[in-house]
Design an enzyme around this catalytic site. Structure first.
Site, PDB file in Angstrom:
ATOM      1  N   GLU A 138      37.505  38.310  43.874  1.00 39.60           N
ATOM      2  CA  GLU A 138      37.962  39.220  44.381  1.00 39.60           C
ATOM      3  C   GLU A 138      36.758  40.341  44.628  1.00 39.60           C
ATOM      4  OE1 GLU A 138      40.841  41.666  42.568  1.00 39.60           O
ATOM      5  OE2 GLU A 138      41.855  42.542  44.469  1.00 39.60           O
ATOM      6  N   LYS A 192      46.754  40.587  50.038  1.00 41.51           N
ATOM      7  CA  LYS A 192      47.235  40.889  48.701  1.00 41.51           C
ATOM      8  C   LYS A 192      48.462  41.860  48.736  1.00 41.51           C
ATOM      9  CE  LYS A 192      45.564  42.938  44.206  1.00 41.51           C
ATOM     10  NZ  LYS A 192      44.296  43.802  43.691  1.00 41.51           N
ATOM     11  N   CYS A 244      44.674  38.808  41.988  1.00 41.43           N
ATOM     12  CA  CYS A 244      44.494  39.448  40.539  1.00 41.43           C
ATOM     13  C   CYS A 244      46.023  40.126  40.313  1.00 41.43           C
ATOM     14  CB  CYS A 244      43.664  40.770  41.199  1.00 41.43           C
ATOM     15  SG  CYS A 244      42.878  41.532  39.569  1.00 41.43           S
TER      16      CYS A 244
END
Ligand SMILES: *[C@@H]1O[C@H](CO)[C@@H](O)[C@H](O)[C@H]1NC(C)=O
Ligand SMILES: *[C@@H]1O[C@H](CO)[C@@H](O)[C@H](O)[C@H]1NC(C)=O
Ligand SMILES: *[C@@H]1O[C@H](CO)[C@@H](O)[C@H](O)[C@H]1NC(C)=O
Ligand SMILES: *[C@@H]1O[C@H](CO)[C@@H](O)[C@H](O)[C@H]1NC(C)=O
Ligand SMILES: *[C@@H]1O[C@H](CO)[C@@H](O)[C@H](O)[C@H]1NC(C)=O
Length: 499
Positions: A81, A180, A213
């Site tokens: 990321e 995300k 994440c």
């Protein structure tokens, strides 16, 4: 009448019988931990030429890793990321780094048709890297999507900005795009999509799903991809800040793979000054390769073999009932419990006063049981058994049930739960279990020097985390980290309707 089929018929029959004739039982995975080159923070946005110059510097490094992975036969490589443009942007200063990333349904190879959706130099370069090296490439970059007043949630600057994972297949075709959903608290430069996106794609070496994440702490899309869409491997770019004792990257991500019984390819950004290090290739029965380096500034490539369909493998771990063993134990009454904080949560602790014994500690609905035998009790090291049953409310709101054996930072009980990276106490045996109300429990074993212990412990189908022969190094923590998703408060973005 009996007739023998012609060879041609046999050939067609075989094709129909086995459409996945070239399917692979195993494949080679690569993850790259990248030491990202950061842009100088500027109050005003830079030009798109300057933005591209910085991104090309990072892609120059990624290119070397991709070539090296391809040379070692890797079918797929995951990069971290934020690894193309870094971080510390405002919404405005990030804008020149963004590209329009189309829905993969458009069937696009940016390398051969780069201008089809407007300027896309980053997608073009990534596509060519995948195509010229015949490798699937997973990268994280920024997507921009215009919107207008007809959409009440449209930001005042007239577009959405998404933290986005993309996948280029080995021909350079865009095959997946994931925005995300669970943004970390400081990610004000990005918008969250209105709903969690469930993004998967098929290959001859299994079915893949992806998220990013902070997403790993929540039910959607992470758990749904595994439980409902039954992916074989999760692709997981991250910029993970390690938090001892329970949320260090290698420790937590390998535990998630075990608890969910899925492969995870975790690629972390490398920046020790921000506690970012720790990448790995994790299988359901343990880590195949991992990297943790809190000292140097260098990137690192990992390559390892995995089962394409771990759930079909003879070594696939059996399903676990996480409360089955613990509910059979009658706790022995005792005094001397005390409380302490781990990552802002108040645990109930009980000290391992003897070299060997059986211990129970409870909090709320959760009772944790430990049977253990130390090789030798060290005078200057204190270990405790801890229980936590409650809502964690710091960088996010999520409900936890945790049983943990850990080394305190010093011999003073008040330091129990504080970060510690080395230990001298070995255990010949431990069995940790808890009366969990959830079946989502992630088993962690972290050894001295922040090292994993693949193959040195097992999870039994009755929910015990055990070692029979001890671990190769002294123990920092042995933890059953449970998530009770049903008790989470509603998702903040969905709740308020504001991205
Ligand atoms: C803006 O709104 C109009 C309708 O008023 C619509 O036709 C157009 O597609 C919208 N543009 C975007 C970028 O959403
Ligand atoms: C992947 O393949 C399975 C069957 O092999 C199929 O059911 C599924 O729809 C495919 N998924 C995608 C994203 O193509
Ligand atoms: C797990 O085991 C406990 C105790 O034996 C039992 O009450 C519970 O129903 C089991 N849970 C599941 C999901 O099978
Ligand atoms: C712990 O409990 C087990 C059985 O539950 C027993 O066999 C063992 O002797 C106990 N150990 C100690 C040190 O009390
Ligand atoms: C423990 O070690 C013994 C002897 O080395 C071995 O036979 C046994 O399989 C090991 N047990 C486990 C669970 O690894």
């Amino acid at each position: 009448m009996i007739s023998f089929p012609s060879p041609w018929h046999v050939f067609v029959y075989l094709l129909l019988l086995d459409p996945g004739a070239s399917a692979l039982d195993k494949y080679i995975a690569a993850v790259y931990e990248h030491s990202v080159v950061l842009a100088k923070p500027t109050p005003k946005p830079v030009s798109s030429e300057e933005a591209l110059k910085l991104m090309n510097k990072n892609m120059d490094v990624l290119e070397e890793a991709i070539k090296l992975a391809a040379k070692q036969g890797a079918h797929i490589i995951v990069t971290p990321e934020d690894s193309i443009y870094g971080f510390r942007f405002t919404r405005e200063t990030l804008y020149p780094y963004l590209e329009n990333i189309p829905d993969p349904q458009v069937d696009w190879i940016p390398c051969t048709d780069p201008k089809r959706f407007g300027p896309a130099p980053v997608q073009e370069r990534l596509s060519c890297l995948a195509r010229h090296n015949s490798i699937y490439l997973v990268a994280n970059m920024g997507d921009k999507k215009p919107c207008n007043h007809t959409d009440a949630k449209c930001p005042s600057d007239g577009h959405y900005q998404y933290n986005t994972n993309i996948v280029m297949d080995s021909n350079g075709k865009l095959v997946a795009r994931y925005h995300k959903f669970n943004l970390f608290m400081s990610e004000h430069q990005f918008d969250s999509p209105p709903e969690p996106e469930l993004v998967t794609f098929n290959t001859t070496f299994g079915k893949f799903g992806l998220f990013t994440c902070f997403d790993i702490l929540f039910h959607d899309p992470a758990v749904t991809l595994v439980r409902k869409l039954q992916v074989d491997t999760i692709l997981f770019p991250t910029a993970w800040m390690n938090v001892l004792p329970h949320l260090t990257a290698v420790e937590f991500h390998s535990a998630w793979a075990m608890g969910m019984r899925v492969n995870v390819l975790a690629s972390n950004t490398h920046r020790p000054s921000l506690s970012m290090t720790g990448s790995g290739i994790y299988a359901p029965d343990g880590s195949r390769a991992y990297h943790y380096d809190a000292e140097s500034e260098k990137g690192h490539l990992l390559v390892a073999e995995l089962d394409s369909h771990p759930s079909l493998s003879p070594t696939h771990p059996a399903p676990v009932n996480w409360s089955s063993y613990a509910t059979t134990i009658k706790p022995v009454p005792k005094d001397g419990d005390f409380t302490g904080l781990i990552f802002f949560d108040e645990y109930t602790f009980s000290e391992l006063a003897k070299e060997a014994g059986n211990l129970t500690v409870c909090q709320g609905a959760l009772c944790c049981h430990l049977s253990y035998k130390m090789t030798e009790k060290q005078e200057n090291e204190v270990y405790v058994l801890g229980a936590f049953d409650g809502l964690h409310e710091v960088e996010g709101n999520y409900y936890l049930q945790i049983c943990t054996l850990l080394k305190c930072a010093s011999a003073d009980q008040q330091t129990c739960g504080q970060p510690v990276t080395t230990a001298h106490t070995r255990f010949d045996f431990f069995s940790l279990s808890g009366t969990f109300s959830t079946n989502y429990v992630f088993p962690e074993v972290l050894l001295s020097g922040v090292q994993l212990a693949p193959g040195e412990f097992q999870v039994l189908s009755d929910g015990q985390l055990v070692t029979h022969n001890g671990t190769s190094k002294p123990v920092l923590t042995v933890t059953l980290w449970g998530r009770w998703y049903e008790k989470d408060p509603p998702h903040p973005y969905i709740l308020s309707g504001v991205p």
